[in-house]
Design a protein around this motif. Sequence first.
Motif, PDB file in Angstrom:
ATOM      1  N   LEU A 127      10.719  16.584  -5.575  1.00 17.59           N
ATOM      2  CA  LEU A 127      10.066  15.611  -4.701  1.00 17.59           C
ATOM      3  C   LEU A 127      10.292  14.188  -5.192  1.00 17.59           C
ATOM      4  CD1 LEU A 127       6.626  17.348  -3.972  1.00 17.59           C
ATOM      5  CD2 LEU A 127       8.815  17.623  -2.789  1.00 17.59           C
ATOM      6  N   LEU A 128      10.252  14.010  -6.519  1.00 20.55           N
ATOM      7  CA  LEU A 128      10.414  12.659  -7.063  1.00 20.55           C
ATOM      8  C   LEU A 128      11.816  12.113  -6.817  1.00 20.55           C
ATOM      9  CD1 LEU A 128       8.453  12.948 -10.436  1.00 20.55           C
ATOM     10  CD2 LEU A 128       7.797  11.653  -8.401  1.00 20.55           C
ATOM     11  N   LEU A 129      12.791  12.989  -6.700  1.00 22.77           N
ATOM     12  CA  LEU A 129      14.148  12.538  -6.372  1.00 22.77           C
ATOM     13  C   LEU A 129      14.192  11.874  -5.005  1.00 22.77           C
ATOM     14  CD1 LEU A 129      16.286  15.566  -7.643  1.00 22.77           C
ATOM     15  CD2 LEU A 129      16.008  13.324  -8.726  1.00 22.77           C
ATOM     16  N   ILE A 130      13.239  12.206  -4.154  1.00 19.74           N
ATOM     17  CA  ILE A 130      13.136  11.596  -2.829  1.00 19.74           C
ATOM     18  C   ILE A 130      12.182  10.403  -2.847  1.00 19.74           C
ATOM     19  CG2 ILE A 130      12.422  11.999  -0.426  1.00 19.74           C
ATOM     20  CD1 ILE A 130      13.224  14.954  -0.862  1.00 19.74           C
ATOM     21  N   LEU A 131      11.060  10.552  -3.541  1.00 25.53           N
ATOM     22  CA  LEU A 131      10.001   9.541  -3.481  1.00 25.53           C
ATOM     23  C   LEU A 131      10.341   8.279  -4.271  1.00 25.53           C
ATOM     24  CD1 LEU A 131       6.901  11.897  -3.827  1.00 25.53           C
ATOM     25  CD2 LEU A 131       7.773  10.814  -1.755  1.00 25.53           C
ATOM     26  N   LEU A 132      10.962   8.420  -5.433  1.00 17.35           N
ATOM     27  CA  LEU A 132      11.255   7.232  -6.237  1.00 17.35           C
ATOM     28  C   LEU A 132      12.218   6.277  -5.523  1.00 17.35           C
ATOM     29  CD1 LEU A 132      11.382   8.814  -9.807  1.00 17.35           C
ATOM     30  CD2 LEU A 132       9.774   7.071  -9.004  1.00 17.35           C
ATOM     31  N   PRO A 133      13.296   6.765  -4.904  1.00 14.49           N
ATOM     32  CA  PRO A 133      14.135   5.830  -4.131  1.00 14.49           C
ATOM     33  C   PRO A 133      13.389   5.169  -2.971  1.00 14.49           C
ATOM     34  CG  PRO A 133      15.359   7.837  -4.628  1.00 14.49           C
ATOM     35  CD  PRO A 133      13.940   8.089  -5.020  1.00 14.49           C
ATOM     36  N   GLN A 134      12.443   5.901  -2.370  1.00 14.95           N
ATOM     37  CA  GLN A 134      11.640   5.303  -1.296  1.00 14.95           C
ATOM     38  C   GLN A 134      10.822   4.124  -1.830  1.00 14.95           C
ATOM     39  OE1 GLN A 134      11.298   6.223   2.066  1.00 14.95           O
ATOM     40  NE2 GLN A 134      13.121   7.473   1.728  1.00 14.95           N
ATOM     41  N   LEU A 135      10.250   4.303  -3.017  1.00 13.25           N
ATOM     42  CA  LEU A 135       9.478   3.229  -3.631  1.00 13.25           C
ATOM     43  C   LEU A 135      10.380   2.046  -3.965  1.00 13.25           C
ATOM     44  CD1 LEU A 135       7.044   1.931  -5.018  1.00 13.25           C
ATOM     45  CD2 LEU A 135       7.524   3.348  -7.032  1.00 13.25           C
ATOM     46  N   GLN A 136      11.536   2.327  -4.523  1.00 14.68           N
ATOM     47  CA  GLN A 136      12.454   1.252  -4.912  1.00 14.68           C
ATOM     48  C   GLN A 136      12.909   0.452  -3.689  1.00 14.68           C
ATOM     49  OE1 GLN A 136      15.215   3.821  -6.832  1.00 14.68           O
ATOM     50  NE2 GLN A 136      13.901   4.152  -8.621  1.00 14.68           N
ATOM     51  N   GLU A 137      13.198   1.162  -2.602  1.00 10.56           N
ATOM     52  CA  GLU A 137      13.627   0.479  -1.378  1.00 10.56           C
ATOM     53  C   GLU A 137      12.505  -0.375  -0.792  1.00 10.56           C
ATOM     54  OE1 GLU A 137      15.305   1.551   3.113  1.00 10.56           O
ATOM     55  OE2 GLU A 137      15.184   3.116   1.577  1.00 10.56           O
ATOM     56  N   ALA A 138      11.294   0.196  -0.777  1.00  9.82           N
ATOM     57  CA  ALA A 138      10.150  -0.551  -0.238  1.00  9.82           C
ATOM     58  C   ALA A 138       9.856  -1.780  -1.092  1.00  9.82           C
ATOM     59  CB  ALA A 138       8.925   0.359  -0.166  1.00  9.82           C
ATOM     60  N   TRP A 139      10.056  -1.655  -2.400  1.00  6.59           N
ATOM     61  CA  TRP A 139       9.802  -2.791  -3.292  1.00  6.59           C
ATOM     62  C   TRP A 139      10.790  -3.924  -3.018  1.00  6.59           C
ATOM     63  CZ3 TRP A 139       6.097  -4.440  -6.403  1.00  6.59           C
ATOM     64  CH2 TRP A 139       6.390  -5.425  -7.346  1.00  6.59           C
TER      65      TRP A 139
ATOM     66  N   THR B  97       0.826  -1.210   0.000  1.00  5.98           N
ATOM     67  CA  THR B  97       0.000   0.000   0.000  1.00  5.98           C
ATOM     68  C   THR B  97       0.860   1.260   0.000  1.00  5.98           C
ATOM     69  OG1 THR B  97      -0.077   0.263   2.402  1.00  5.98           O
ATOM     70  CG2 THR B  97      -1.679  -1.263   1.406  1.00  5.98           C
ATOM     71  N   LEU B  98       0.231   2.389  -0.240  1.00 10.70           N
ATOM     72  CA  LEU B  98       0.931   3.668  -0.150  1.00 10.70           C
ATOM     73  C   LEU B  98       1.466   3.900   1.258  1.00 10.70           C
ATOM     74  CD1 LEU B  98      -1.441   5.957  -2.264  1.00 10.70           C
ATOM     75  CD2 LEU B  98       0.899   5.274  -2.863  1.00 10.70           C
ATOM     76  N   TRP B  99       0.707   3.460   2.258  1.00 10.41           N
ATOM     77  CA  TRP B  99       1.177   3.573   3.633  1.00 10.41           C
ATOM     78  C   TRP B  99       2.421   2.719   3.851  1.00 10.41           C
ATOM     79  CZ3 TRP B  99      -0.336   7.388   6.522  1.00 10.41           C
ATOM     80  CH2 TRP B  99      -1.615   7.922   6.371  1.00 10.41           C
ATOM     81  N   ASP B 100       2.436   1.513   3.274  1.00 14.06           N
ATOM     82  CA  ASP B 100       3.605   0.644   3.396  1.00 14.06           C
ATOM     83  C   ASP B 100       4.846   1.319   2.819  1.00 14.06           C
ATOM     84  OD1 ASP B 100       2.189  -1.498   4.531  1.00 14.06           O
ATOM     85  OD2 ASP B 100       1.614  -2.259   2.556  1.00 14.06           O
ATOM     86  N   VAL B 101       4.674   1.974   1.687  1.00 10.81           N
ATOM     87  CA  VAL B 101       5.815   2.550   0.973  1.00 10.81           C
ATOM     88  C   VAL B 101       6.296   3.836   1.632  1.00 10.81           C
ATOM     89  CG1 VAL B 101       6.635   3.463  -1.228  1.00 10.81           C
ATOM     90  CG2 VAL B 101       5.059   1.511  -1.192  1.00 10.81           C
ATOM     91  N   PHE B 102       5.343   4.715   1.986  1.00 15.96           N
ATOM     92  CA  PHE B 102       5.728   6.065   2.386  1.00 15.96           C
ATOM     93  C   PHE B 102       5.378   6.427   3.834  1.00 15.96           C
ATOM     94  CE2 PHE B 102       4.799   6.274  -2.242  1.00 15.96           C
ATOM     95  CZ  PHE B 102       6.096   6.551  -2.685  1.00 15.96           C
ATOM     96  N   GLY B 103       4.553   5.621   4.472  1.00 18.78           N
ATOM     97  CA  GLY B 103       4.021   6.004   5.769  1.00 18.78           C
ATOM     98  C   GLY B 103       5.061   6.183   6.863  1.00 18.78           C
ATOM     99  N   ALA B 104       6.122   5.340   6.851  1.00 14.69           N
ATOM    100  CA  ALA B 104       7.122   5.397   7.923  1.00 14.69           C
ATOM    101  C   ALA B 104       8.385   6.143   7.509  1.00 14.69           C
ATOM    102  CB  ALA B 104       7.489   3.980   8.360  1.00 14.69           C
ATOM    103  N   SER B 105       8.371   6.736   6.311  1.00 15.68           N
ATOM    104  CA  SER B 105       9.573   7.379   5.787  1.00 15.68           C
ATOM    105  C   SER B 105       9.840   8.713   6.488  1.00 15.68           C
ATOM    106  CB  SER B 105       9.433   7.614   4.281  1.00 15.68           C
ATOM    107  OG  SER B 105      10.412   8.506   3.809  1.00 15.68           O
ATOM    108  N   THR B 106      11.049   8.864   7.001  1.00 17.47           N
ATOM    109  CA  THR B 106      11.440  10.136   7.627  1.00 17.47           C
ATOM    110  C   THR B 106      11.459  11.256   6.591  1.00 17.47           C
ATOM    111  OG1 THR B 106      12.806   8.955   9.224  1.00 17.47           O
ATOM    112  CG2 THR B 106      13.241  11.311   8.940  1.00 17.47           C
ATOM    113  N   GLU B 107      11.973  10.952   5.392  1.00 17.38           N
ATOM    114  CA  GLU B 107      12.038  11.970   4.339  1.00 17.38           C
ATOM    115  C   GLU B 107      10.646  12.449   3.951  1.00 17.38           C
ATOM    116  OE1 GLU B 107      13.538   9.113   4.359  1.00 17.38           O
ATOM    117  OE2 GLU B 107      15.639   9.258   3.700  1.00 17.38           O
TER     118      GLU B 107
END
Length: 442
Positions: A419-431, A379-389
């Motif tokens: 923003l995408l420079l921060i968000l895309l690595p977050q998605l890749q790491e969560a994946w 989920t979106l929460w799984d990917v971004f919910g706990a991210s400090t960034e």
Amino acid sequence: MALPGARARSWAAAARMAQRRRHAQGAGESPSLAPRSQRAALYVHWPYCEKRCCYCNFNKYIPRGVEEAAMRSCLVTEAQTLLRLSGVRRVESVFFGGGTPSLASPRTVAAVLEAVAQATCLPADSEVTLEVNPTSAPGSRLAAFGAAGVNRLSIGLQSLDDTELRLLGRTHSASNALRTLAEARHLFPGRVSVDLMLGLPAQQVGPWLGQLRELLRHCDDHISLYQLSLERGTTLFTQVQQNALPAPDPEIAAEMYQEGRAVLREAGFRQYEVSNFARNGALSTHNWTYWQCGQYLGVGPGAHGRFMPQGAGGYIREARIQTLEPDNWMKEVMLCGHGTRKRVPLGELELLEEVLAMGLRTDVGITHQHWQQFEPQLTLWDVFGASTEVKVLREQGFLLLDHRGLRCSWEGLAVLDSLLLILLPQLQEAWQQRTPSPVPGG
């Protein structure tokens, strides 16, 4: 190709009646009975222009003569072939781009639309857009395109300053542009979009805002603001490289954009996408398909598409590019039924990256329901919910993550690339570490 005239006229007549009945509404809000895998938008590329603009690196050609009957036949054939390969049952919008598609004859537009209507469901109220250059579209010609089934125009106005138009290599003047705009609004009320460029060499904020305010006195309900991009290989790029022109100032361009979007908001326009503004519900449903990562078929030389071929079992989405050069493309279409030159299967992560990057371009962003259509487990929460960034971005007011989904704020839309420079690595790491929560948001 012989056009089945009576049938084409009947479809165009039905389309015009539906247009008159249609009430203004937001893009993507009308339900469709066809499953997502069986719906698509259709892009049709007309590759010819009268002249190459100084800033343009699109796939376009300046021909000595155009064999339009052959081009028409190949456009029809490729549309039929790709519709069959994709298994698409409903085409929700058609966009004739280029090049300069207003140089094509209305008969060619009608032939493509009729072929689509015969091969699949093309609802009478589907958005059918034609890109128009002011010098190639007098009122009588615009009316003929309307009779062929076009119900929306996108006018490449670019500037209301004749000096800037000459700098860009445009063939029209500001007076040409305003005259074409007035004729278009008379024929297609509420269905005319205009493009305005910003960030040109030596351009200043005050005069450009004056152009925008002047345009507001004449425009319809849709405006696109595009920042000039210096593309290698173009005349303008060379002139800047050789110091014949000053390089565009990115800080001035950023100020133009911020001031311009504020002026448009005050005028009642909704910024529904990074570069696009609409009022009275006049959103582009075709472009909305791109931003929502819907399927789209690309027809014509150099056209791009994204769809799931039936031969792949309906599960693997492909990025497709058609052969660039028109003569070679036509040979391939006549031989194989289509001119696809490149097919790239998209992995699950690649598709999610597109969903993220494209969805955040809109003011709606990415709803939880939309995300789950592409990724039902993570989920979106799984990917971004706990991210400090992400938490910092939310606290700074650039990003929102809540019960609706993930989206940019008004301030965030202006700095989406950062923003995408921060968000895309977050998605890749969560994946890579995916351990989805049993409860969304848990």
